[in-house]
Design a protein around this motif. Structure first.
Motif, PDB file in Angstrom:
ATOM      1  N   UNK A 153      -1.431 -10.862  11.231  1.00  0.00           N
ATOM      2  CA  UNK A 153      -2.632 -10.830  10.392  1.00  0.00           C
ATOM      3  C   UNK A 153      -2.577 -11.916   9.317  1.00  0.00           C
ATOM      4  N   UNK A 154      -1.460 -12.019   8.598  1.00  0.00           N
ATOM      5  CA  UNK A 154      -1.387 -13.010   7.517  1.00  0.00           C
ATOM      6  C   UNK A 154      -1.132 -14.418   8.045  1.00  0.00           C
ATOM      7  N   UNK A 155      -0.763 -14.529   9.318  1.00  0.00           N
ATOM      8  CA  UNK A 155      -0.514 -15.844   9.911  1.00  0.00           C
ATOM      9  C   UNK A 155      -1.743 -16.408  10.624  1.00  0.00           C
ATOM     10  N   UNK A 156      -2.751 -15.575  10.855  1.00  0.00           N
ATOM     11  CA  UNK A 156      -3.903 -16.001  11.660  1.00  0.00           C
ATOM     12  C   UNK A 156      -4.611 -17.214  11.078  1.00  0.00           C
ATOM     13  N   UNK A 303     -11.249  -5.679  15.175  1.00  0.00           N
ATOM     14  CA  UNK A 303     -11.368  -6.267  13.838  1.00  0.00           C
ATOM     15  C   UNK A 303     -10.412  -5.579  12.867  1.00  0.00           C
ATOM     16  N   UNK A 304      -9.653  -6.393  12.127  1.00  0.00           N
ATOM     17  CA  UNK A 304      -8.695  -5.866  11.151  1.00  0.00           C
ATOM     18  C   UNK A 304      -8.945  -6.534   9.804  1.00  0.00           C
ATOM     19  N   UNK A 305      -8.962  -5.734   8.712  1.00  0.00           N
ATOM     20  CA  UNK A 305      -9.276  -6.291   7.393  1.00  0.00           C
ATOM     21  C   UNK A 305      -8.137  -6.125   6.388  1.00  0.00           C
ATOM     22  N   UNK A 306      -7.032  -5.508   6.814  1.00  0.00           N
ATOM     23  CA  UNK A 306      -5.864  -5.358   5.940  1.00  0.00           C
ATOM     24  C   UNK A 306      -4.610  -5.677   6.731  1.00  0.00           C
ATOM     25  N   UNK A 307      -3.578  -6.161   6.020  1.00  0.00           N
ATOM     26  CA  UNK A 307      -2.364  -6.620   6.706  1.00  0.00           C
ATOM     27  C   UNK A 307      -1.749  -5.536   7.576  1.00  0.00           C
ATOM     28  N   UNK A 308      -1.745  -4.310   7.096  1.00  0.00           N
ATOM     29  CA  UNK A 308      -1.156  -3.223   7.878  1.00  0.00           C
ATOM     30  C   UNK A 308      -2.182  -2.142   8.183  1.00  0.00           C
ATOM     31  N   UNK A 333     -13.977   2.067   5.782  1.00  0.00           N
ATOM     32  CA  UNK A 333     -14.223   2.190   4.354  1.00  0.00           C
ATOM     33  C   UNK A 333     -13.426   1.149   3.572  1.00  0.00           C
ATOM     34  N   UNK A 334     -13.917   0.868   2.367  1.00  0.00           N
ATOM     35  CA  UNK A 334     -13.173   0.027   1.443  1.00  0.00           C
ATOM     36  C   UNK A 334     -13.202  -1.455   1.757  1.00  0.00           C
ATOM     37  N   UNK A 335     -14.228  -1.924   2.453  1.00  0.00           N
ATOM     38  CA  UNK A 335     -14.354  -3.353   2.760  1.00  0.00           C
ATOM     39  C   UNK A 335     -14.781  -4.093   1.489  1.00  0.00           C
ATOM     40  N   UNK A 339     -11.555 -10.306   1.256  1.00  0.00           N
ATOM     41  CA  UNK A 339     -10.529  -9.897   2.210  1.00  0.00           C
ATOM     42  C   UNK A 339     -10.574 -10.794   3.442  1.00  0.00           C
ATOM     43  N   UNK A 340      -9.476 -10.831   4.164  1.00  0.00           N
ATOM     44  CA  UNK A 340      -9.411 -11.625   5.389  1.00  0.00           C
ATOM     45  C   UNK A 340      -9.743 -10.749   6.584  1.00  0.00           C
TER      46      UNK A 340
END
Length: 359
Positions: A153-156, A303-308, A333-335, A339-340
């Motif tokens: 996720x953080x490397x994308x 689709x992912x919006x948080x690292x974990x 929730x919480x978008x 955020x990435x």
């Protein structure tokens, strides 16, 4: 192949450098000094770029038998990561500094310097995998087999060009215990060193305090969805979308239900709070798209919006090469803007972008 191994002083990067050397590459270790305070010390697993970290990296390089250098990238890190973090919060957005660090420091500044010095690739201790899509195919970025430690996720945001010039030797390990066991077998003294966590440049873990010290007080109002004033605050930068605690409200909602931060407006200095259902999102729109392959309308993705966080099934609604919009199979929730957003096909990374709007 001539490989520059980024060595943080931890067990992951030490084992990655050792495996690259064992594979027959000509490896040189480098420790990136990212902090301007060289005299700070590590507290457990908090902090980064300390004297201890640099010394641990040097001892690991000596044990592996590779040259070792320290590069001062503190100015780049401050300007491109820390200042960006502060500016994003001041604008009411929620950034991920680890994403920015990987994009702008580890796979931009570092790779640029490596290229100028004649290196063919950069090696790091990230948990992700690089695989070729078929014989002679282009390399692609995949999740690590260690799902708990996966860092795809953080490397994308590194993009396909940087992926093609990177090595992630830890991607096929299933557990961190396996990495530590290999470090012990190789005689690397960092085998028991604690993992680092939280935001590395906020060593005490107090993000809100760091923001208040850096950005100062910008008082404003806490209001409900109808604009009724419920209280005051010291700065919108002290809040994030989805936050429930620390709202500073003296009286509960009329129905007794919990309140959450549902919107931030730095221009009017207002924090908007409301019921949990106001946090639900069915569509995501993001800009600054970095693609590994085309995303035609109608394509099924995750689709992912948080690292974990969990990757949610979604469908591409629009994509013009710069922006992407997806519909989620179920609401999340919480978008928050800033955020990435990372899109996957199974465990393969398809694209990354910065969230702007939710619907």
């Amino acid at each position: 192949m001539k490989v520059l191994a980024a060595m943080s002083g931890g067990v992951d990067s030490a084992v990655a450098a050792a495996r690259a050397a064992e594979a027959g590459h000509e490896v040189v270790g480098v420790h990136m000094a990212l902090s301007k305070n060289r005299d700070q010390t590590r507290t457990g697993s908090r902090g980064c770029c300390t004297v201890e970290d640099a010394s641990d990296a040097r001892r690991a390089a000596d044990r592996i038998g590779i040259p070792y250098y320290v590069w001062d990238l503190s100015d780049d890190f401050h300007d491109l990561v820390v200042e960006d973090f502060l500016a994003e919060y001041a604008a009411g957005r929620t950034p991920n500094p680890c994403v920015r660090c990987n994009e702008r420091i580890k796979f931009a500044s570092l790779l640029e310097r490596a290229t100028l010095l004649g290196f063919d690739a950069v090696c790091t201790g990230h948990y992700a995998s690089i695989r070729a899509d078929g014989p002679g195919g282009a390399p692609s970025l995949h999740r690590s087999r260690n799902q708990a430690k996966d860092q795809s996720y953080v490397l994308a945001v590194m993009g396909p060009d940087a992926v093609g010039r990177s090595l992630f030797p830890l991607g096929e390990y299933e557990t961190k215990d396996e990495v530590r066991a290999e470090a012990r077998a190789r005689g690397l003294g960092v085998s028991t060193k604690p993992d680092s966590y939280d935001i590395c440049f906020i060593a005490d873990g107090d993000t809100r305090g760091f923001l208040e010290r850096s950005l100062g007080e910008v008082p404003g109002e806490v209001v409900d969805a109808d604009g009724a004033v419920l209280g005051t605050h010291h700065g919108t930068h002290g809040f994030t979308i989805g936050q429930r605690k620390g709202l500073g409200l003296e009286r509960p909602a009329a129905d007794g239900a919990p309140r959450y931060v549902v919107d931030l407006d730095p221009a009017s200095r207002r924090v908007v709070v409301g019921a949990a259902e106001l946090l639900s999102t069915r569509e995501l729109e993001a800009a600054d798209l970095i693609s590994f392959e085309d995303l035609p309308v109608g394509r099924s993705v995750r689709a992912q919006i948080r690292a974990h966080g969990e990757a949610t099934p979604a469908t591409v609604l629009e994509c013009d090469g710069r922006r992407v919009r997806v519909a989620l199979e179920r609401p999340i929730r919480g978008v928050a803007p800033g955020q990435t957003l990372v899109l996957y096909d199974g465990d393969r990374v398809l694209a990354a972008a910065t969230l702007e709007r939710r619907a």
